[in-house]
Write an enzyme that holds these catalytic residues in place. Sequence first.
Site, PDB file in Angstrom:
ATOM      1  N   CYS A   1       0.825  -1.225   0.000  1.00  0.00           N
ATOM      2  CA  CYS A   1       0.000   0.000   0.000  1.00  0.00           C
ATOM      3  C   CYS A   1       0.855   1.269   0.000  1.00  0.00           C
ATOM      4  CB  CYS A   1      -0.948   0.034   1.205  1.00  0.00           C
ATOM      5  SG  CYS A   1      -2.159  -1.313   1.213  1.00  0.00           S
ATOM      6  N   ARG A   2       1.424   1.608   1.156  1.00  0.00           N
ATOM      7  CA  ARG A   2       2.076   2.917   1.291  1.00  0.00           C
ATOM      8  C   ARG A   2       3.405   3.033   0.556  1.00  0.00           C
ATOM      9  NH1 ARG A   2       1.921   2.710   7.633  1.00  0.00           N
ATOM     10  NH2 ARG A   2       2.281   0.545   7.021  1.00  0.00           N
TER      11      ARG A   2
HETATM   12  P1  4NP Z   1       1.308  -1.341   3.884  1.00  0.00           P
HETATM   13  O1  4NP Z   1      -0.137  -1.846   4.372  1.00  0.00           O
HETATM   14  O2  4NP Z   1       2.258  -1.591   5.043  1.00  0.00           O
HETATM   15  O3  4NP Z   1       1.091   0.097   3.600  1.00  0.00           O
HETATM   16  O4  4NP Z   1       1.649  -2.155   2.666  1.00  0.00           O
HETATM   17  C1  4NP Z   1      -0.352  -3.111   4.926  1.00  0.00           C
HETATM   18  C2  4NP Z   1      -0.565  -4.187   4.088  1.00  0.00           C
HETATM   19  C3  4NP Z   1      -0.798  -5.426   4.632  1.00  0.00           C
HETATM   20  C4  4NP Z   1      -0.823  -5.607   6.009  1.00  0.00           C
HETATM   21  C5  4NP Z   1      -0.607  -4.523   6.831  1.00  0.00           C
HETATM   22  C6  4NP Z   1      -0.363  -3.279   6.284  1.00  0.00           C
HETATM   23  N1  4NP Z   1      -1.094  -6.880   6.568  1.00  0.00           N
HETATM   24  O5  4NP Z   1      -1.109  -6.990   7.804  1.00  0.00           O
HETATM   25  O6  4NP Z   1      -1.268  -7.848   5.819  1.00  0.00           O
END
Ligand code: 4NP
Length: 154
Positions: free
Chosen positions: A15-16
């Site tokens: 995501c981020r």
């Molecule tokens: P990211 O978001 O760190 O911005 O990619 C997330 C994507 C998946 C998970 C947590 C945050 N997860 O727990 O699967």
Amino acid sequence: MVAMKVLMVCLGNICRSPIAEGILREKSNNQGLSFETDSAGTSSYHVGEAPDARMRSTAKANGVDIDDLRARQFDVSDFDSFDIIYAMDTSNYNNIVALARDENDKEKVKMILNEIKPGANEAVPDPYYGGDEGFQHVFDLLDAATDKIIEKYG
Ligand code: 4NP
């Protein structure tokens, strides 16, 4: 000109951090700059996956394509490969710094939103469990932060 090598890091790398990478890559290409960009997650949960579909569609709606990106896990060798390592939140920051081998490694790690609010250590909120509007908010924060990165290092 030697490229500034920038690594964006979050938890899942779906995501981020991929959108942070995608926005910086897009601006760097459009402006003829020589940033080298990549992203990684502190976890291995989503290794090999494309960015979350909601993040990809928000990216497209804002003129950025991140469909080609694939998640990988942060590795200690990234301290050698990159000049700056941007963490999206304090948990990511602490997890990366815990792997630093020396002060030089540690000094490469920064909180990305400190580029727009120096010293505030604010987090890019994790949009994964929230609604669609969270993804646009993440995009807007990282759009502003990457403008500052280009101003400073472009
Ligand atoms: P990211 O978001 O760190 O911005 O990619 C997330 C994507 C998946 C998970 C947590 C945050 N997860 O727990 O699967």
